[in-house]
Motif scaffolding. Structure first.
Motif, PDB file in Angstrom:
ATOM      1  N   GLU A  45       0.864  -1.176   0.000  1.00  0.00           N
ATOM      2  CA  GLU A  45       0.000   0.000   0.000  1.00  0.00           C
ATOM      3  C   GLU A  45       0.900   1.224   0.000  1.00  0.00           C
ATOM      4  OE1 GLU A  45      -3.367   0.032   0.175  1.00  0.00           O
ATOM      5  OE2 GLU A  45      -3.738  -2.115   0.444  1.00  0.00           O
ATOM      6  N   PHE A  46       0.486   2.249  -0.763  1.00  0.00           N
ATOM      7  CA  PHE A  46       1.284   3.463  -0.871  1.00  0.00           C
ATOM      8  C   PHE A  46       0.499   4.650  -0.333  1.00  0.00           C
ATOM      9  CE2 PHE A  46       2.632   0.565  -4.172  1.00  0.00           C
ATOM     10  CZ  PHE A  46       4.014   0.567  -4.035  1.00  0.00           C
ATOM     11  N   ALA A  47       1.196   5.547   0.357  1.00  0.00           N
ATOM     12  CA  ALA A  47       0.570   6.771   0.852  1.00  0.00           C
ATOM     13  C   ALA A  47       1.367   7.965   0.369  1.00  0.00           C
ATOM     14  CB  ALA A  47       0.518   6.763   2.380  1.00  0.00           C
ATOM     15  N   ILE A  48       0.662   8.925  -0.211  1.00  0.00           N
ATOM     16  CA  ILE A  48       1.292  10.190  -0.601  1.00  0.00           C
ATOM     17  C   ILE A  48       1.313  11.089   0.631  1.00  0.00           C
ATOM     18  CG2 ILE A  48       1.120  12.225  -2.071  1.00  0.00           C
ATOM     19  CD1 ILE A  48      -0.343  10.497  -4.114  1.00  0.00           C
ATOM     20  N   LEU A  49       2.497  11.503   1.046  1.00  0.00           N
ATOM     21  CA  LEU A  49       2.651  12.308   2.263  1.00  0.00           C
ATOM     22  C   LEU A  49       3.005  13.743   1.895  1.00  0.00           C
ATOM     23  CD1 LEU A  49       4.875   9.830   4.327  1.00  0.00           C
ATOM     24  CD2 LEU A  49       2.378   9.984   4.310  1.00  0.00           C
ATOM     25  N   PRO A  50       2.103  14.704   2.126  1.00  0.00           N
ATOM     26  CA  PRO A  50       2.467  16.114   1.915  1.00  0.00           C
ATOM     27  C   PRO A  50       3.456  16.557   2.995  1.00  0.00           C
ATOM     28  CG  PRO A  50       0.072  15.794   2.065  1.00  0.00           C
ATOM     29  CD  PRO A  50       0.715  14.539   2.540  1.00  0.00           C
ATOM     30  N   LEU A  51       4.499  17.247   2.603  1.00  0.00           N
ATOM     31  CA  LEU A  51       5.529  17.696   3.542  1.00  0.00           C
ATOM     32  C   LEU A  51       5.531  19.219   3.600  1.00  0.00           C
ATOM     33  CD1 LEU A  51       8.435  15.336   2.415  1.00  0.00           C
ATOM     34  CD2 LEU A  51       6.766  14.962   4.236  1.00  0.00           C
ATOM     35  N   THR A  52       5.531  19.733   4.807  1.00  0.00           N
ATOM     36  CA  THR A  52       5.531  21.195   4.972  1.00  0.00           C
ATOM     37  C   THR A  52       6.554  21.657   6.003  1.00  0.00           C
ATOM     38  OG1 THR A  52       3.777  21.033   6.657  1.00  0.00           O
ATOM     39  CG2 THR A  52       3.088  21.357   4.369  1.00  0.00           C
ATOM     40  N   GLY A  53       7.253  20.721   6.628  1.00  0.00           N
ATOM     41  CA  GLY A  53       8.157  21.067   7.716  1.00  0.00           C
ATOM     42  C   GLY A  53       9.602  21.199   7.274  1.00  0.00           C
ATOM     43  N   PRO A  54      10.519  21.206   8.246  1.00  0.00           N
ATOM     44  CA  PRO A  54      11.958  21.344   7.972  1.00  0.00           C
ATOM     45  C   PRO A  54      12.514  20.077   7.339  1.00  0.00           C
ATOM     46  CG  PRO A  54      11.580  20.939  10.299  1.00  0.00           C
ATOM     47  CD  PRO A  54      10.225  21.115   9.688  1.00  0.00           C
ATOM     48  N   PRO A  55      13.794  20.110   6.914  1.00  0.00           N
ATOM     49  CA  PRO A  55      14.410  18.938   6.273  1.00  0.00           C
ATOM     50  C   PRO A  55      14.347  17.664   7.115  1.00  0.00           C
ATOM     51  CG  PRO A  55      15.772  20.869   5.943  1.00  0.00           C
ATOM     52  CD  PRO A  55      14.683  21.279   6.885  1.00  0.00           C
ATOM     53  N   GLY A  56      14.380  17.783   8.446  1.00  0.00           N
ATOM     54  CA  GLY A  56      14.342  16.591   9.292  1.00  0.00           C
ATOM     55  C   GLY A  56      12.957  16.039   9.518  1.00  0.00           C
ATOM     56  N   GLU A  57      11.984  16.548   8.778  1.00  0.00           N
ATOM     57  CA  GLU A  57      10.596  16.137   8.977  1.00  0.00           C
ATOM     58  C   GLU A  57      10.396  14.643   8.752  1.00  0.00           C
ATOM     59  OE1 GLU A  57       6.181  17.465   7.286  1.00  0.00           O
ATOM     60  OE2 GLU A  57       8.022  18.089   6.257  1.00  0.00           O
ATOM     61  N   LEU A  58      11.021  14.093   7.717  1.00  0.00           N
ATOM     62  CA  LEU A  58      10.841  12.672   7.418  1.00  0.00           C
ATOM     63  C   LEU A  58      11.429  11.794   8.518  1.00  0.00           C
ATOM     64  CD1 LEU A  58      11.424  12.344   3.572  1.00  0.00           C
ATOM     65  CD2 LEU A  58       9.319  11.964   4.858  1.00  0.00           C
ATOM     66  N   SER A  59      12.536  12.203   9.100  1.00  0.00           N
ATOM     67  CA  SER A  59      13.125  11.424  10.198  1.00  0.00           C
ATOM     68  C   SER A  59      12.177  11.389  11.389  1.00  0.00           C
ATOM     69  CB  SER A  59      14.467  12.036  10.614  1.00  0.00           C
ATOM     70  OG  SER A  59      15.400  11.964   9.553  1.00  0.00           O
ATOM     71  N   GLU A  60      11.557  12.531  11.689  1.00  0.00           N
ATOM     72  CA  GLU A  60      10.599  12.574  12.799  1.00  0.00           C
ATOM     73  C   GLU A  60       9.391  11.707  12.497  1.00  0.00           C
ATOM     74  OE1 GLU A  60       9.616  16.632  13.396  1.00  0.00           O
ATOM     75  OE2 GLU A  60      11.668  17.259  13.904  1.00  0.00           O
ATOM     76  N   LEU A  61       8.934  11.753  11.255  1.00  0.00           N
ATOM     77  CA  LEU A  61       7.779  10.936  10.869  1.00  0.00           C
ATOM     78  C   LEU A  61       8.106   9.454  10.988  1.00  0.00           C
ATOM     79  CD1 LEU A  61       4.962  10.595   9.663  1.00  0.00           C
ATOM     80  CD2 LEU A  61       5.979  10.811   7.404  1.00  0.00           C
TER      81      LEU A  61
END
Length: 449
Positions: A284-300
């Motif tokens: 399953e795939f999810a499109i994730l809108p990103l609006t935060g700083p560069p480290g946002e994906l690590s936090e997610l």
């Protein structure tokens, strides 16, 4: 008059009109009342254009939902109202001849208004306004001809209003059916659009429409999350199927959900929680809108709630909807780099593993070249050396920390490493050899090479 009995509340909420009840016995007064009704209704038929004008003006003044349609095309609304009045007033005079055509007109109006997005309450209000105006004109015409006959209309008042309620039921049923069809088409269009975006086959000319339809910025930053339950199967993960919105398993909802979602919970406070999910044959795939700083994906990735046995891979961030095909492929790579036992892999933090899974044939050849000599050992002996080598690399080359992890003395770790070097001809202090050993271990771990 058709003997139709239907509550007004039922017309608002019931799925379909109630069929007419059997004709009741009519008294002489009833027959006289029907004759009075017919005489007045014939006058209304002759003056329908004027009645239509008044009803359109009343709709404009009293029903805000119709105002835009009238401003946009008054002539079209006028024709629609006139058509409806002609069939409905005709039904008062000749119910058998006009009943079906009147129903068809009411169904057509319900469908048209659903497509135009006019609220159902407004459509039903318009029908009742028309019914009230017709009834008032019947009373006025009867009073003009013979005031004494007004008392006879009491005998047919229930029939007239039951007729109005019957058509409200017809309209409501047609409206809801059209609404369901429109909803299905909208969801299917969304499925096709998101499938094209994730496949990388969306046309540039369609991106603006896709952004509006999905409520996503065309030039925003995005990443894709891939989720699979159970061990990795043979073959690569590929996108397919339709587009749905995350819902059933605690995943944030964005649009209508059409299928059960993977048992992964995105943190509600994270902007990526508003995800669009897309089911594929293997993941399953999810499109994730990103609006935060560069480290946002690590936090997610750290906050992602992934149950045991579920694998999740998050690809690198990309710019714009046009790059979602690349984002999906990156997410697939991250998913393949995820351990078979489950967990979450953020691609940006596991790039060496991503290199391995991106070229399984070359990774397998490297593993055979580097680790092949160990295969001649007893399996238990071989596993001890591989475990020690892995622990030493994970400890950044510290024999002390590796020994603590393996519950053995540091000298034991060093002896096992020397034995590995003797068997393979590799030198772990040589950077090139250390890189090859690390990649070969990753190939054995991820690919079973």
């Amino acid at each position: 008059m058709p003997q139709v009995v239907r509550s007004r509340n039922g017309a608002l909420h019931g799925p379909s009109p109630v069929p007419p009840l059997p004709h009741r016995f009519r008294s002489l007064a009833d027959r006289e009342a029907v004759e009075v009704l017919h005489r007045a209704a014939r006058v209304l038929v002759a003056s329908l254009p004027a009645l239509t004008d008044r009803l359109v003006e009343a709709l404009y003044a009293q029903e805000p939902a119709y105002r835009a349609a009238i401003d946009s095309d008054r002539a079209e609304v006028w024709q629609e109202v006139h058509h409806s009045l002609r069939h409905n007033v005709g039904s008062l005079i000749q119910p058998r001849e006009f009943r079906e055509s009147a129903h068809r007109t009411s169904r057509w109006i319900g469908e048209i208004r659903a497509e135009q997005g006019v609220p159902l309450d407004a459509v039903l209000h318009a029908f009742r306004m028309g019914g009230a105006m017709v009834w008032q004109d019947l009373v006025d015409e009867t009073a003009r001809r013979d005031p004494d006959d007004i008392r006879l209309l009491v005998h047919v008042a229930a029939d007239v209003w039951n007729f109005v309620d019957e058509h409200c039921g017809v309209v409501a049923d047609a409206y809801r059916q059209a609404e369901r069809r429109l909803s299905w088409r909208r969801e299917n269009r969304q499925r096709l659009m998101v499938a094209a975006l994730l496949d990388g086959t969306a046309r540039i000319a369609d991106l603006a429409e896709a952004a509006e339809m999905l409520g996503l910025p065309e030039q925003g930053r995005y990443a894709v999350l891939a989720v699979a339950v159970g061990p990795r199967g043979p073959g690569a993960v590929a996108a397919g199927g339709g587009v749905v919105s995350a819902s059933d398993a605690g995943v944030a909802r964005h649009g209508p959900g059409l299928a059960a979602r993977p048992p992964v919970v995105l943190p509600a406070a994270h902007p990526g929680a508003a995800a669009l999910w897309h089911p594929g044959p293997d993941a399953e795939f999810a499109i994730l809108p990103l609006t935060g700083p560069p480290g946002e994906l690590s936090e997610l990735a750290a906050a992602l709630d992934v149950p045991a046995g579920t694998r999740a891979g998050i690809g690198s961030a990309v710019e714009g909807l046009a790059a979602l095909g690349d984002a999906r492929r990156l997410a697939e790579t991250a998913l393949r780099a995820c351990p078979a036992s489950g967990g979450t892999v953020l691609l940006d933090e596991h790039l060496p593993d991503a290199l391995v899974v991106s070229s399984p044939a070359l990774a397998g050849a490297l593993a055979d070249r580097v680790l092949g000599p160990l295969d001649r050992l007893d399996p238990a002996d071989r596993d001890v050396i591989v475990e020690t080598l892995t622990a030493w690399l994970d400890a950044d080359g510290s024999a002390q920390r590796a020994g603590a992890r393996l519950y053995c003395h540091r000298n034991t770790v060093l002896n096992r490493l020397r034995r590995f070097e003797q068997l393979t001809g590799r030198c772990l202090t040589r950077p090139r050899d250390a890189v090859e050993v690390s990649l070969a271990l990753a190939a054995r771990r991820l690919l079973g090479a």
